[in-house]
Enzyme design. Structure first.
Site, mmCIF file in Angstrom:
data_model
loop_
_atom_site.group_PDB
_atom_site.id
_atom_site.type_symbol
_atom_site.label_atom_id
_atom_site.label_comp_id
_atom_site.label_asym_id
_atom_site.label_seq_id
_atom_site.Cartn_x
_atom_site.Cartn_y
_atom_site.Cartn_z
ATOM 1 N N TYR A 92 0.831 -1.212 0.000
ATOM 2 C CA TYR A 92 0.000 0.000 0.000
ATOM 3 C C TYR A 92 0.867 1.266 0.000
ATOM 4 O O TYR A 92 0.797 2.083 -0.921
ATOM 5 C CB TYR A 92 -0.919 -0.039 1.223
ATOM 6 C CG TYR A 92 -1.773 1.183 1.464
ATOM 7 C CD1 TYR A 92 -1.983 1.647 2.755
ATOM 8 C CD2 TYR A 92 -2.395 1.857 0.415
ATOM 9 C CE1 TYR A 92 -2.782 2.757 2.997
ATOM 10 C CE2 TYR A 92 -3.204 2.967 0.640
ATOM 11 C CZ TYR A 92 -3.387 3.417 1.939
ATOM 12 O OH TYR A 92 -4.176 4.522 2.184
ATOM 13 N N ASP A 113 9.721 -7.394 -3.709
ATOM 14 C CA ASP A 113 8.518 -7.831 -2.990
ATOM 15 C C ASP A 113 8.323 -9.336 -3.156
ATOM 16 O O ASP A 113 8.665 -9.906 -4.189
ATOM 17 C CB ASP A 113 7.270 -7.092 -3.542
ATOM 18 C CG ASP A 113 6.200 -6.887 -2.463
ATOM 19 O OD1 ASP A 113 5.841 -5.728 -2.186
ATOM 20 O OD2 ASP A 113 5.757 -7.909 -1.889
ATOM 21 N N ASN A 114 7.790 -9.976 -2.102
ATOM 22 C CA ASN A 114 7.467 -11.415 -2.222
ATOM 23 C C ASN A 114 5.960 -11.629 -2.393
ATOM 24 O O ASN A 114 5.475 -12.752 -2.393
ATOM 25 C CB ASN A 114 7.989 -12.194 -1.002
ATOM 26 C CG ASN A 114 7.263 -11.775 0.288
ATOM 27 O OD1 ASN A 114 6.402 -10.889 0.251
ATOM 28 N ND2 ASN A 114 7.618 -12.401 1.389
ATOM 29 N N PHE A 128 9.985 -0.970 3.472
ATOM 30 C CA PHE A 128 8.567 -1.110 3.838
ATOM 31 C C PHE A 128 8.251 -2.546 4.257
ATOM 32 O O PHE A 128 7.310 -2.795 4.967
ATOM 33 C CB PHE A 128 7.667 -0.805 2.624
ATOM 34 C CG PHE A 128 7.709 0.593 2.120
ATOM 35 C CD1 PHE A 128 8.368 0.912 0.927
ATOM 36 C CD2 PHE A 128 7.074 1.611 2.808
ATOM 37 C CE1 PHE A 128 8.386 2.207 0.438
ATOM 38 C CE2 PHE A 128 7.090 2.914 2.327
ATOM 39 C CZ PHE A 128 7.742 3.208 1.148
ATOM 40 N N SER A 177 6.339 3.775 12.872
ATOM 41 C CA SER A 177 4.908 3.966 13.118
ATOM 42 C C SER A 177 4.685 4.710 14.421
ATOM 43 O O SER A 177 5.453 4.570 15.368
ATOM 44 C CB SER A 177 4.232 2.587 13.187
ATOM 45 O OG SER A 177 2.928 2.686 13.714
ATOM 46 N N TYR A 201 3.765 -6.256 17.193
ATOM 47 C CA TYR A 201 4.012 -5.460 15.968
ATOM 48 C C TYR A 201 4.703 -4.145 16.346
ATOM 49 O O TYR A 201 5.766 -3.819 15.818
ATOM 50 C CB TYR A 201 2.691 -5.183 15.239
ATOM 51 C CG TYR A 201 2.791 -4.002 14.312
ATOM 52 C CD1 TYR A 201 2.271 -2.764 14.685
ATOM 53 C CD2 TYR A 201 3.457 -4.097 13.097
ATOM 54 C CE1 TYR A 201 2.405 -1.670 13.866
ATOM 55 C CE2 TYR A 201 3.596 -3.001 12.263
ATOM 56 C CZ TYR A 201 3.068 -1.783 12.662
ATOM 57 O OH TYR A 201 3.211 -0.685 11.858
ATOM 58 N N LYS A 231 8.718 -2.490 15.612
ATOM 59 C CA LYS A 231 9.058 -1.157 15.093
ATOM 60 C C LYS A 231 10.022 -0.446 16.050
ATOM 61 O O LYS A 231 11.004 0.160 15.649
ATOM 62 C CB LYS A 231 7.793 -0.303 14.913
ATOM 63 C CG LYS A 231 6.877 -0.755 13.806
ATOM 64 C CD LYS A 231 7.529 -0.655 12.431
ATOM 65 C CE LYS A 231 6.551 -0.968 11.311
ATOM 66 N NZ LYS A 231 7.201 -0.985 9.982
ATOM 67 N N ASN A 257 -8.697 -4.665 9.431
ATOM 68 C CA ASN A 257 -8.465 -4.284 10.830
ATOM 69 C C ASN A 257 -8.698 -2.787 11.002
ATOM 70 O O ASN A 257 -9.108 -2.331 12.043
ATOM 71 C CB ASN A 257 -6.998 -4.546 11.223
ATOM 72 C CG ASN A 257 -6.636 -6.023 11.134
ATOM 73 O OD1 ASN A 257 -7.265 -6.844 11.770
ATOM 74 N ND2 ASN A 257 -5.647 -6.357 10.302
ATOM 75 N N ARG A 315 -7.801 10.070 15.781
ATOM 76 C CA ARG A 315 -6.537 9.719 15.163
ATOM 77 C C ARG A 315 -6.109 10.770 14.149
ATOM 78 O O ARG A 315 -6.932 11.554 13.671
ATOM 79 C CB ARG A 315 -6.661 8.370 14.432
ATOM 80 C CG ARG A 315 -6.951 7.175 15.333
ATOM 81 C CD ARG A 315 -5.763 6.836 16.200
ATOM 82 N NE ARG A 315 -5.985 5.621 16.984
ATOM 83 C CZ ARG A 315 -6.638 5.567 18.143
ATOM 84 N NH1 ARG A 315 -7.166 6.678 18.643
ATOM 85 N NH2 ARG A 315 -6.751 4.424 18.807
ATOM 86 N N ARG A 320 -11.908 -1.579 21.771
ATOM 87 C CA ARG A 320 -11.006 -2.645 21.314
ATOM 88 C C ARG A 320 -9.800 -2.655 22.241
ATOM 89 O O ARG A 320 -9.211 -1.592 22.503
ATOM 90 C CB ARG A 320 -10.589 -2.379 19.869
ATOM 91 C CG ARG A 320 -9.612 -3.376 19.283
ATOM 92 C CD ARG A 320 -9.394 -3.149 17.786
ATOM 93 N NE ARG A 320 -8.785 -1.826 17.527
ATOM 94 C CZ ARG A 320 -8.459 -1.411 16.300
ATOM 95 N NH1 ARG A 320 -8.710 -2.152 15.240
ATOM 96 N NH2 ARG A 320 -7.913 -0.209 16.136
ATOM 97 N N GLY A 331 -6.282 -2.519 23.685
ATOM 98 C CA GLY A 331 -5.031 -1.954 23.150
ATOM 99 C C GLY A 331 -5.217 -0.612 22.494
ATOM 100 O O GLY A 331 -4.233 0.086 22.216
#
Ligand code: WQD
Length: 345
Positions: A14, A34-35, A83, A132, A156, A160, A205, A238, A299, A301
């Site tokens: 993205y 990229d894979n 990325f 992030s 996650y 970072k 998500n 946000r 939610r 977290g």
């Protein structure tokens, strides 16, 4: 060495694909590594439709260090944007080892390959890292500046944070590295052509793709995670940033590193917060479609509010976000409407 080649690991994803467009616009030559674990080969065709250029593709896994070195020696990029990695918070809680292996292992493999390529006579190692705002954990207040304390609430975000520390240690050991760390807030929207965009696998998500799928009729209604936060309308706030503004932030970061070369860590946000319900209203305006929702429990977290003080990026890079929330929603809607099943449409 081509003075304009930039290697994008995860470049078919993205943020990566939108950054490839912005790099072409700025006169760079992106090479995509990229894979396709979380992206689709058709992105390369869409990029050609947008830019008129066929970008070089290196298909493989950033964990394969020997192969990454071959790629670096083949293309001799003046800079690398990293990325590639997994990015789903919930999945990282359920499957932490996947995240530690892919994200930490991938970063280590890339950095070692870049160091080896530089030692073998390549250009000075120059890296932009996709970090992030999640490294700020639950901020004590907003807006957030880069000197805020860091913490993590999930594997996650932990990856970072650890990669940021790896880069700091590397720069101390080998000062010739030029590193720009970019802390993204909430990337949303799509290229105005509607040819590339966010294409989450399965149930989204994140808020914006979920809202878009409700508007287009793929999903019944939005579940709002919490209506009792200490915010103006009780829903989470946000810093949503247009993915093309974010992409241009990467170009500005590379130009700064390739220019005066000082390393930096900056927030890439708009400096404004919007609530979940404000996003719903903006999306209804942009799409002309209703976005039914029901307010449910918070939610685990989630934090109440998170938005950036984006002034350091303005000072250091001469960059600032330009798009409004309505423009973000209009571009997200065009992508969703033209591609109801994403790249599998
Ligand atoms: C935004 C707001 C939710 C979905 C995460 C990662 C971050 C980055 C961006 C990768 C919150 C609410 C959401 C839904 C909702 N990812 N929401 N219903 O959590 O701020 O950030 O994604 O780099 O690292 O942490 O983004 O879009 O998930 O949530 O009410 O179905 O929307 O509670 O207030 P978030 P989000």
């Amino acid at each position: 060495m081509n003075h304009k080649t930039i290697l994008l690991t995860g470049g078919a994803g993205y943020i990566g694909s939108h950054t490839a467009v912005a790099l072409i616009e700025a006169g760079f030559e992106p090479v995509i590594l990229d894979n396709f674990a979380n992206s689709h080969p058709v992105v390369l065709e869409r990029l050609k439709q947008i830019t008129g250029r066929t970008m070089a593709l290196e298909r493989g896994d950033v964990l394969d260090q020997a192969w990454v070195l071959e790629v670096l020696q083949r293309h001799r990029p003046v800079g690398v944007v990293h990325f590639a990695g997994d990015k789903a918070v919930g999945e990282s809680v359920a499957d932490p080892l996947k995240y530690y292996r892919n994200n930490l292992g991938g970063a280590t493999s890339l950095l070692q390959a870049m160091g080896d390529a530089a030692q073998a006579g390549g250009p000075a190692p120059t890296l932009v890292f996709s970090s992030s705002a999640t490294v700020y954990g639950d901020p004590a207040r907003v807006p957030i500046t880069e000197d805020f304390p860091r913490s993590h609430t999930n594997p996650y975000g932990h990856t970072k944070l650890v990669i940021e520390d790896m880069l700091t240690a590397l720069r101390h050991a080998q000062p010739q590295w030029r590193i720009g760390t970019l802390r993204y807030f909430n990337p949303v929207g799509a290229h105005p052509s509607g040819l590339i965009g966010e294409d989450p696998a399965g149930i989204p998500n994140n808020l914006m793709p979920y809202v878009a799928q409700v508007a287009v009729g793929v999903r019944e209604q939005l579940g709002v995670f919490g209506g009792d936060y200490p915010t103006p309308d009780g829903t989470g706030v946000r810093d949503f940033i247009h993915v093309m503004d974010l992409a241009r932030g990467h170009v500005a970061a590379l130009q700064a590193l390739l220019g005066q070369g000082e390393s930096f860590t900056v927030n890439l946000g708009t400096g404004r917060g919007h609530s979940v319900l404000e996003v719903v209203a903006a999306f209804e305006r942009a799409s002309g479609r209703p976005v039914p929702y029901r307010i449910g429990p918070r939610r685990a977290g989630d934090v109440a509010q998170c938005w950036a003080d984006a002034s350091l990026a303005q000072r250091l890079l001469g960059w600032q976000a330009r798009h409004t929330l309505d423009e973000m929603c209009a571009d997200a809607w065009r992508w969703q409407h033209q591609n109801p099943r994403g790249y599998r449409s």
